[in-house]
Design an enzyme around this catalytic site. Structure first.
Site, PDB file in Angstrom:
ATOM      1  N   GLU A   1      35.203  37.310  43.936  1.00  0.00           N
ATOM      2  CA  GLU A   1      35.247  35.980  43.580  1.00  0.00           C
ATOM      3  C   GLU A   1      34.612  35.641  42.122  1.00  0.00           C
ATOM      4  OE1 GLU A   1      34.468  31.437  45.108  1.00  0.00           O
ATOM      5  OE2 GLU A   1      33.171  33.117  45.718  1.00  0.00           O
TER       6      GLU A   1
ATOM      7  N   LYS B   1      42.725  29.779  47.202  1.00  0.00           N
ATOM      8  CA  LYS B   1      41.740  29.333  48.050  1.00  0.00           C
ATOM      9  C   LYS B   1      42.450  28.150  48.707  1.00  0.00           C
ATOM     10  CE  LYS B   1      36.906  28.851  49.217  1.00  0.00           C
ATOM     11  NZ  LYS B   1      35.285  28.867  48.573  1.00  0.00           N
TER      12      LYS B   1
ATOM     13  N   CYS C   1      35.485  33.664  49.926  1.00  0.00           N
ATOM     14  CA  CYS C   1      33.910  33.298  50.169  1.00  0.00           C
ATOM     15  C   CYS C   1      34.108  32.699  51.718  1.00  0.00           C
ATOM     16  CB  CYS C   1      33.640  32.179  49.368  1.00  0.00           C
ATOM     17  SG  CYS C   1      32.030  31.594  49.369  1.00  0.00           S
TER      18      CYS C   1
END
Length: 506
Positions: free
Chosen positions: A266, A326, A376
């Site tokens: 990330e 995301k 994440c």
């Protein structure tokens, strides 16, 4: 729950602690006392689960230690309200029979876990089922998922806690005193033939579910390189230190890796594309346009007008436009909840309001494999990952997590996040690749076992192979279509029936 000094989950400790809670609730004479007990239990447990949030707020955010500690305690106390309501319901609506009591306790616990994982965008970190990644209940993951495992664990713990409460009551008091201590209504919970039959039936069903095979077949093998830059969090977005380190090291490793697939974590590239040095991306694009090569790398995208996204881009021959944005954003980190901007302004952390990606998003297709990124803590939400499994023909064959949890230092957060990814592998019968900034960078097999692992807080490249899988697990089949609704209905039906019977008796 983990053993002291270890980041590994202890399934028996989770069962033991939950059994103690169930036993103590048996001795509660009112729903109000039950709610207090559930709230205290939940607050203490959750503080021990995510205490490391203190590191991000104090060490990297500059928030005074007292305020950072108070913030962690306040969050735990707020989330523990779900468990307070569950405990109150378990006391207020407990039936006379032992089986009914155990079912009510487990259903209340299930609803509390679902509520914590769903309301206010959800924060299910450390849900009880994760303690069983390596335990005897792990085989149920592919059937009922992490929350279903938590429900079964609550059934077992509830039965043990109730038995313990009865034994203690008999040892401390005799006759009518023992009965009133266990059940204010005047009778101890009865154990009849129906209870014994229910116990045998549950044991048979659990054994059958565990024994049934999950049908999946290998699809192919890729050689992979997972990059772990170990860029210090306090320098990661600094123009004179962390940014040039990241640009130089990650680019060098991407170009040098001989493997077919390279994955970087990330925000491995910590700048927007338009902020990169001129020509910086051209070498990468040309390199991964060669046959048999592919790259997945985390990078922020967007602009002031259209907004920003936390994204992963993919490059391979014939495809330089793959993008994953995301979807499940982190409260306070990637979006600021209403009325809380004053709190985030007290910290020196680069925060922002990001745009959400769609759900589901198409996988990155390479060498016949369908690679599904998640960023994440998105991998906490198996029900969202599961949306991509609705059509077996387009379902992912490999899951890929890219993360940066350097915000939390060398803490249990690293170990816990690895267990979360392992649970997703078990639920979907898919390998999970993890490329992170500081750890845990790992190759996880479809059976949830860690095949290769880089040492945490080191800079390095983890090379190996990943074997894709096809087919749908029972969990993937139902969660892709129904989400968590079946579990919500199960918990609500049990508590609703208990409440109705309680009202009918009164």
């Amino acid at each position: 729950m983990a053993l002291p000094g270890s980041g590994q989950p202890a399934w028996w400790l989770q069962l033991l602690s939950l059994a103690v809670l169930a036993g103590l609730l048996e001795r509660c004479g009112s729903a109000r006392r039950g709610a207090l007990l559930g709230w205290l239990f939940g607050t203490a447990w959750l503080c021990g689960t995510f205490w490391w949030l203190f590191i991000s707020m104090h060490t990297y955010g500059g928030l005074p230690a007292l305020l950072a500690g108070a913030a962690v305690l306040a969050l735990a106390a707020f989330l523990a309200l779900d468990y307070a309501l569950a405990a109150a319901a378990a006391v207020a609506w407990r039936p006379a029979g032992m089986t009914g009591r155990v079912l009510v306790f487990a259903a209340a616990w299930l609803l509390a876990e679902l509520a914590r994982g769903s309301f206010y965008t959800g924060f299910p970190w450390g849900a009880g089922g994760y303690a069983h990644t390596d335990g005897p209940l792990a085989g149920l993951a592919s059937r009922v998922g992490v929350y279903g495992i938590g429900f079964v664990a609550a059934l077992l713990a509830g039965a043990g806690g109730l038995a313990l409460a009865r034994l203690l009551a008999k040892g401390w008091r005799t006759g009518r005193q023992a009965a009133t201590a266990v059940q204010p209504a005047g009778r101890a919970p009865r154990l009849g033939r129906g209870d014994a039959l229910a116990a045998v039936l549950v044991a048979l069903l659990l054994g059958l579910a565990w024994a049934l095979p999950v049908r999946g077949l290998p699809t192919g093998t890729l050689s992979i390189a997972l990059l772990q830059g170990n860029i210090p969090q306090e320098e990661k977005f600094q123009g004179r230190t962390g940014v040039p380190q990241a640009l130089a090291w990650y680019k060098a490793q991407m170009l040098a890796a001989p493997q077919q697939l390279v994955v970087a974590p990330e925000t491995a590239i910590p700048l927007l594309p338009q902020q990169l040095p001129e020509g910086w991306f051209d070498d990468l694009a040309a390199h991964f346009q060669a046959p048999g090569r592919a790259l997945l790398v985390g990078i922020p995208l967007g602009g002031f007008r259209e907004g920003y996204t936390n994204s992963v881009i993919g490059i391979t021959r014939g495809d330089t436009a793959y993008r994953f944005d995301k979807h499940h954003l982190v409260p306070f980190g990637e979006f600021i909840p209403p009325f809380f901007r004053w709190f985030t302004q007290m910290m020196d952390i680069p925060l922002g309001d990001f745009n959400r990606g769609a759900l589901p998003q198409p996988p990155f297709v390479f060498q016949g494999e369908r690679l599904a990124p998640n960023i994440c803590y998105e991998d906490l939400f198996g029900e969202e990952i599961g949306r991509a499994f609705r059509d077996p023909a387009t379902a992912p064959t490999v899951l890929v997590n890219v993360s940066n949890i350097a915000w939390f230092g060398d803490s249990l957060a690293i170990d816990q996040h690895l267990q979360i990814s392992r649970m997703r592998a078990l639920e979907f019968d898919r390998p999970m690749l993890r490329a992170t900034n500081t750890g845990a960078t790992a190759i996880i097999g479809h059976d949830g076992r860690v095949q290769r692992l880089l040492p945490r807080l080191t800079r390095g490249v983890l090379d190996g192979q990943v074997q894709g899988r096809n087919g749908l697990t029972p969990y993937a089949a139902w969660v892709s279509r129904l989400g968590l609704a079946p579990l919500w209905l199960l918990g609500a039906a049990v508590l609703g029936a208990a409440a109705w019977r309680r009202r009918a008796r009164t």
